[in-house]
Design a protein around this motif. Sequence first.
Motif, short mmCIF file in Angstrom:
data_model
loop_
_atom_site.label_atom_id
_atom_site.label_comp_id
_atom_site.label_asym_id
_atom_site.label_seq_id
_atom_site.Cartn_x
_atom_site.Cartn_y
_atom_site.Cartn_z
N TYR A 1 4.20 4.34 -5.12
CA TYR A 1 5.37 4.26 -4.25
C TYR A 1 5.07 3.63 -2.89
N ASN B 1 0.39 7.23 -3.84
CA ASN B 1 0.96 6.51 -2.71
C ASN B 1 0.55 5.03 -2.70
N LYS B 2 -0.64 4.73 -3.21
CA LYS B 2 -1.09 3.35 -3.31
C LYS B 2 -2.25 3.31 -4.30
N PHE C 1 9.44 7.30 -3.35
CA PHE C 1 8.87 8.56 -3.84
C PHE C 1 9.97 9.50 -4.32
N ASN D 1 3.57 4.37 -0.12
CA ASN D 1 3.80 5.17 1.08
C ASN D 1 5.27 5.20 1.52
N TYR E 1 -0.38 6.49 7.39
CA TYR E 1 -0.09 7.60 6.48
C TYR E 1 -1.18 8.66 6.49
N SER F 1 0.98 12.88 -1.86
CA SER F 1 2.08 12.68 -0.91
C SER F 1 1.56 12.22 0.45
N HIS F 2 1.54 10.89 0.64
CA HIS F 2 1.21 10.28 1.93
C HIS F 2 2.33 9.29 2.26
N PHE F 3 2.86 9.35 3.50
CA PHE F 3 4.00 8.50 3.85
C PHE F 3 3.80 7.89 5.23
#
Length: 345
Positions: free
Chosen positions: A128, A100-101, A135, A130, A226, A154-156
């Motif tokens: 991606y 995610n980062k 993603f 977040n 996130y 998977s963190h958004f």
Amino acid sequence: MGVHTKNELVIALDDYSKTPKYLQLANTIVHAIEDGLLAVGDKLPSVNRLLIEHDISRDTVVRAYDLLKKEQAIESVPGKGYYVKSKQEGKRPRILLLFNKLSGHKKLIYDAFTETLGDGASINFYIYNNDFNLFKRIIQNGLNKDYTHFVLISHFLEGGEHALDVIRTIPPEKLVILDKKVEGITGEFAAIYQDFEHDIYHSLSELRENLSRYQRLKLIFPDYTYHPRSIKDGFLKFCAEYAFSNQLVSDIGADTIEKGDAFINLMEDDLVTLIKRSRKLGLRIGQDVGIISYNETPLKEILLDGITTVSTDFTLLGKTAAECIRGGRGIHRANPFHIKVRNSL
């Protein structure tokens, strides 16, 4: 595009990948040898041809070819060019790695993962930021390629409620979930994750004696974040069970900071703001105000003579993920969580 052999070799370099282009190029050629698109004795594209066709530097091509020469996959013939030297026995894992980062602790995961796998795997690495749509697009594009594994965190910030639908498109035997557990996936996938609610609850329980010196316990948890809500759930569960006066703080830049407050921060920027504001108010860290910071970093060991941290073992997480690639299909494991008590509490 590429050199003509019994099949057409296509060299595609991805500008969005964080994997250096020389490694992308080297991996593409190794894959072609493994898949039989290139045979021993086949001539490779010239340096000039590659840099013109793919708008890359001469150094990129030379580094890729030098790496392949070092691995004994190709050889150079003075005045003639580069040729396939040896057949690749078996296929190396081909991994899409998706974070995610990239932060200090994510780098620990990456370094441990790549070091444990060594040269025995090719990795295409993406960030991606977040962003759920990015993603989704990276995974959809990856499904059209010959990856053997999809390793992802998977963190958004938003859109995460649809992540399960996207992840389910990945064959479970190719899937390795890291850091945050994703409920609803079936099949023989692997997962190495943090148990966020359990970890914060038990960490605060172990720190209860230190925390008893403070009047209020505050979790800095922004409205737009996130971070898993289960951290907040574990915090509130601890405070209710042990009767701690508590508060959820959405903006530490605007919240009141008073003597007797103990803070838990998730973001590095919030830690900096908290320290600067406490100093401006004349409050002593570790005496008037307490701090517990998520995620251990070397800086926190020396900052203000030591910041107390609660943190998963990111290096072990990366190593365990690599072990899944090397034959640990179906592993489901909560990653260890540690406390470092220092002068900030």
